[in-house]
Design a protein around this motif. Structure first.
Motif, PDB file in Angstrom:
ATOM      1  N   HIS A 216      -1.105 -17.033  -6.973  1.00  0.00           N
ATOM      2  CA  HIS A 216      -0.092 -16.624  -5.992  1.00  0.00           C
ATOM      3  C   HIS A 216       0.688 -15.436  -6.537  1.00  0.00           C
ATOM      4  CE1 HIS A 216      -0.984 -20.238  -3.768  1.00  0.00           C
ATOM      5  NE2 HIS A 216      -0.820 -20.943  -4.876  1.00  0.00           N
ATOM      6  N   HIS A 217       0.116 -14.241  -6.359  1.00  0.00           N
ATOM      7  CA  HIS A 217       0.739 -13.030  -6.867  1.00  0.00           C
ATOM      8  C   HIS A 217       1.706 -12.457  -5.836  1.00  0.00           C
ATOM      9  CE1 HIS A 217      -1.837 -12.853 -10.382  1.00  0.00           C
ATOM     10  NE2 HIS A 217      -2.814 -13.246  -9.597  1.00  0.00           N
ATOM     11  N   LEU A 218       2.653 -11.651  -6.314  1.00  0.00           N
ATOM     12  CA  LEU A 218       3.660 -11.036  -5.465  1.00  0.00           C
ATOM     13  C   LEU A 218       3.563  -9.528  -5.633  1.00  0.00           C
ATOM     14  CD1 LEU A 218       6.118 -11.454  -3.620  1.00  0.00           C
ATOM     15  CD2 LEU A 218       7.519 -11.576  -5.686  1.00  0.00           C
ATOM     16  N   ALA A 219       3.113  -8.847  -4.593  1.00  0.00           N
ATOM     17  CA  ALA A 219       2.920  -7.397  -4.662  1.00  0.00           C
ATOM     18  C   ALA A 219       4.252  -6.686  -4.814  1.00  0.00           C
ATOM     19  CB  ALA A 219       2.210  -6.899  -3.411  1.00  0.00           C
ATOM     20  N   GLY A 220       4.246  -5.616  -5.605  1.00  0.00           N
ATOM     21  CA  GLY A 220       5.434  -4.808  -5.815  1.00  0.00           C
ATOM     22  C   GLY A 220       5.746  -3.962  -4.590  1.00  0.00           C
ATOM     23  N   ALA A 221       6.858  -3.246  -4.672  1.00  0.00           N
ATOM     24  CA  ALA A 221       7.309  -2.432  -3.547  1.00  0.00           C
ATOM     25  C   ALA A 221       6.422  -1.206  -3.324  1.00  0.00           C
ATOM     26  CB  ALA A 221       8.753  -1.988  -3.773  1.00  0.00           C
ATOM     27  N   ARG A 222       5.785  -0.706  -4.375  1.00  0.00           N
ATOM     28  CA  ARG A 222       4.935   0.482  -4.249  1.00  0.00           C
ATOM     29  C   ARG A 222       3.515   0.059  -3.912  1.00  0.00           C
ATOM     30  NH1 ARG A 222       2.105   3.789  -8.298  1.00  0.00           N
ATOM     31  NH2 ARG A 222       1.577   5.707  -7.238  1.00  0.00           N
ATOM     32  N   VAL A 223       3.116   0.266  -2.677  1.00  0.00           N
ATOM     33  CA  VAL A 223       1.770  -0.080  -2.198  1.00  0.00           C
ATOM     34  C   VAL A 223       1.084   1.215  -1.790  1.00  0.00           C
ATOM     35  CG1 VAL A 223       0.439  -1.333  -0.471  1.00  0.00           C
ATOM     36  CG2 VAL A 223       2.517  -2.345  -1.406  1.00  0.00           C
ATOM     37  N   VAL A 224      -0.097   1.447  -2.331  1.00  0.00           N
ATOM     38  CA  VAL A 224      -0.873   2.647  -2.016  1.00  0.00           C
ATOM     39  C   VAL A 224      -2.056   2.229  -1.150  1.00  0.00           C
ATOM     40  CG1 VAL A 224      -2.232   4.528  -3.002  1.00  0.00           C
ATOM     41  CG2 VAL A 224      -0.214   3.689  -4.206  1.00  0.00           C
ATOM     42  N   THR A 225      -2.245   2.945  -0.039  1.00  0.00           N
ATOM     43  CA  THR A 225      -3.364   2.670   0.863  1.00  0.00           C
ATOM     44  C   THR A 225      -4.377   3.792   0.731  1.00  0.00           C
ATOM     45  OG1 THR A 225      -1.844   1.597   2.390  1.00  0.00           O
ATOM     46  CG2 THR A 225      -4.001   2.186   3.254  1.00  0.00           C
ATOM     47  N   ASP A 226      -5.647   3.442   0.450  1.00  0.00           N
ATOM     48  CA  ASP A 226      -6.672   4.472   0.300  1.00  0.00           C
ATOM     49  C   ASP A 226      -7.260   4.859   1.656  1.00  0.00           C
ATOM     50  OD1 ASP A 226      -8.581   2.520   0.937  1.00  0.00           O
ATOM     51  OD2 ASP A 226      -9.269   2.273  -1.117  1.00  0.00           O
ATOM     52  N   GLU A 227      -8.254   5.756   1.635  1.00  0.00           N
ATOM     53  CA  GLU A 227      -8.837   6.284   2.881  1.00  0.00           C
ATOM     54  C   GLU A 227      -9.576   5.233   3.693  1.00  0.00           C
ATOM     55  OE1 GLU A 227     -11.650   6.737  -0.487  1.00  0.00           O
ATOM     56  OE2 GLU A 227      -9.618   7.423  -0.201  1.00  0.00           O
ATOM     57  N   ASN A 228      -9.929   4.111   3.073  1.00  0.00           N
ATOM     58  CA  ASN A 228     -10.614   3.030   3.791  1.00  0.00           C
ATOM     59  C   ASN A 228      -9.650   1.971   4.317  1.00  0.00           C
ATOM     60  OD1 ASN A 228     -13.211   4.102   3.293  1.00  0.00           O
ATOM     61  ND2 ASN A 228     -13.141   3.257   1.221  1.00  0.00           N
ATOM     62  N   GLY A 229      -8.362   2.150   4.107  1.00  0.00           N
ATOM     63  CA  GLY A 229      -7.370   1.193   4.572  1.00  0.00           C
ATOM     64  C   GLY A 229      -7.107   0.065   3.585  1.00  0.00           C
ATOM     65  N   VAL A 230      -7.732   0.119   2.405  1.00  0.00           N
ATOM     66  CA  VAL A 230      -7.529  -0.907   1.387  1.00  0.00           C
ATOM     67  C   VAL A 230      -6.222  -0.619   0.663  1.00  0.00           C
ATOM     68  CG1 VAL A 230      -8.484  -1.970  -0.691  1.00  0.00           C
ATOM     69  CG2 VAL A 230     -10.005  -1.199   1.125  1.00  0.00           C
ATOM     70  N   GLN A 231      -5.390  -1.642   0.515  1.00  0.00           N
ATOM     71  CA  GLN A 231      -4.091  -1.490  -0.139  1.00  0.00           C
ATOM     72  C   GLN A 231      -4.186  -1.893  -1.601  1.00  0.00           C
ATOM     73  OE1 GLN A 231      -1.835  -3.995   2.520  1.00  0.00           O
ATOM     74  NE2 GLN A 231      -0.932  -2.198   3.476  1.00  0.00           N
ATOM     75  N   HIS A 232      -3.456  -1.158  -2.455  1.00  0.00           N
ATOM     76  CA  HIS A 232      -3.437  -1.423  -3.891  1.00  0.00           C
ATOM     77  C   HIS A 232      -1.986  -1.497  -4.346  1.00  0.00           C
ATOM     78  CE1 HIS A 232      -7.723  -0.465  -4.119  1.00  0.00           C
ATOM     79  NE2 HIS A 232      -7.454   0.513  -3.278  1.00  0.00           N
ATOM     80  N   ALA A 233      -1.692  -2.463  -5.221  1.00  0.00           N
ATOM     81  CA  ALA A 233      -0.339  -2.628  -5.751  1.00  0.00           C
ATOM     82  C   ALA A 233      -0.428  -3.343  -7.095  1.00  0.00           C
ATOM     83  CB  ALA A 233       0.516  -3.433  -4.776  1.00  0.00           C
ATOM     84  N   ARG A 234       0.725  -3.548  -7.715  1.00  0.00           N
ATOM     85  CA  ARG A 234       0.826  -4.321  -8.954  1.00  0.00           C
ATOM     86  C   ARG A 234       1.673  -5.549  -8.681  1.00  0.00           C
ATOM     87  NH1 ARG A 234      -0.933  -2.856 -13.753  1.00  0.00           N
ATOM     88  NH2 ARG A 234      -1.580  -0.725 -14.053  1.00  0.00           N
ATOM     89  N   CYS A 235       1.347  -6.640  -9.355  1.00  0.00           N
ATOM     90  CA  CYS A 235       2.104  -7.877  -9.199  1.00  0.00           C
ATOM     91  C   CYS A 235       3.475  -7.714  -9.853  1.00  0.00           C
ATOM     92  CB  CYS A 235       1.340  -9.046  -9.834  1.00  0.00           C
ATOM     93  SG  CYS A 235       2.227 -10.610  -9.729  1.00  0.00           S
ATOM     94  N   ARG A 236       4.525  -8.137  -9.168  1.00  0.00           N
ATOM     95  CA  ARG A 236       5.879  -8.062  -9.709  1.00  0.00           C
ATOM     96  C   ARG A 236       6.091  -9.017 -10.872  1.00  0.00           C
ATOM     97  NH1 ARG A 236       9.833  -7.901  -4.409  1.00  0.00           N
ATOM     98  NH2 ARG A 236       8.843  -6.101  -3.453  1.00  0.00           N
ATOM     99  N   ARG A 237       5.346 -10.101 -10.891  1.00  0.00           N
ATOM    100  CA  ARG A 237       5.558 -11.121 -11.923  1.00  0.00           C
ATOM    101  C   ARG A 237       4.776 -10.842 -13.198  1.00  0.00           C
ATOM    102  NH1 ARG A 237       4.265 -15.098  -7.502  1.00  0.00           N
ATOM    103  NH2 ARG A 237       6.223 -15.420  -6.433  1.00  0.00           N
ATOM    104  N   CYS A 238       3.452 -10.585 -13.061  1.00  0.00           N
ATOM    105  CA  CYS A 238       2.608 -10.462 -14.261  1.00  0.00           C
ATOM    106  C   CYS A 238       2.097  -9.046 -14.504  1.00  0.00           C
ATOM    107  CB  CYS A 238       1.444 -11.445 -14.196  1.00  0.00           C
ATOM    108  SG  CYS A 238       0.219 -11.071 -12.924  1.00  0.00           S
TER     109      CYS A 238
END
Length: 66
Positions: free
Chosen positions: A22-44
């Motif tokens: 159960h990860h918690l995505a950070g505030a900075r979310v990057v979306t690539d050209e395919n619509g896939v979102q990438h972020a870092r977990c706030r906890r780990c």
């Protein structure tokens, strides 16, 4: 030249929520050209990925196995 790195302490432990997947995505979310979102977990701090059709974050990168 630096000496050996110290052993990781208790702060390096994975939180129980993250260990359970159960990860918690950070505030900075990057979306690539395919619509896939990438972020870092706030906890780990692991890399997370979310596909456009899913509402759940998955571990990615070296530790995620992809």
């Amino acid at each position: 030249m630096s000496g050996p790195h110290p052993a990781p302490g208790p702060a390096a432990a994975v939180p129980p929520e993250c260990a359970a997947g159960h990860h918690l995505a950070g505030a900075r979310v990057v979306t690539d050209e395919n619509g896939v979102q990438h972020a870092r977990c706030r906890r780990c701090g692991c890399d997370l990925t979310r596909l456009p059709t899913l509402r759940r974050w998955y571990r990615s990168g070296w530790l995620g196995g992809s």
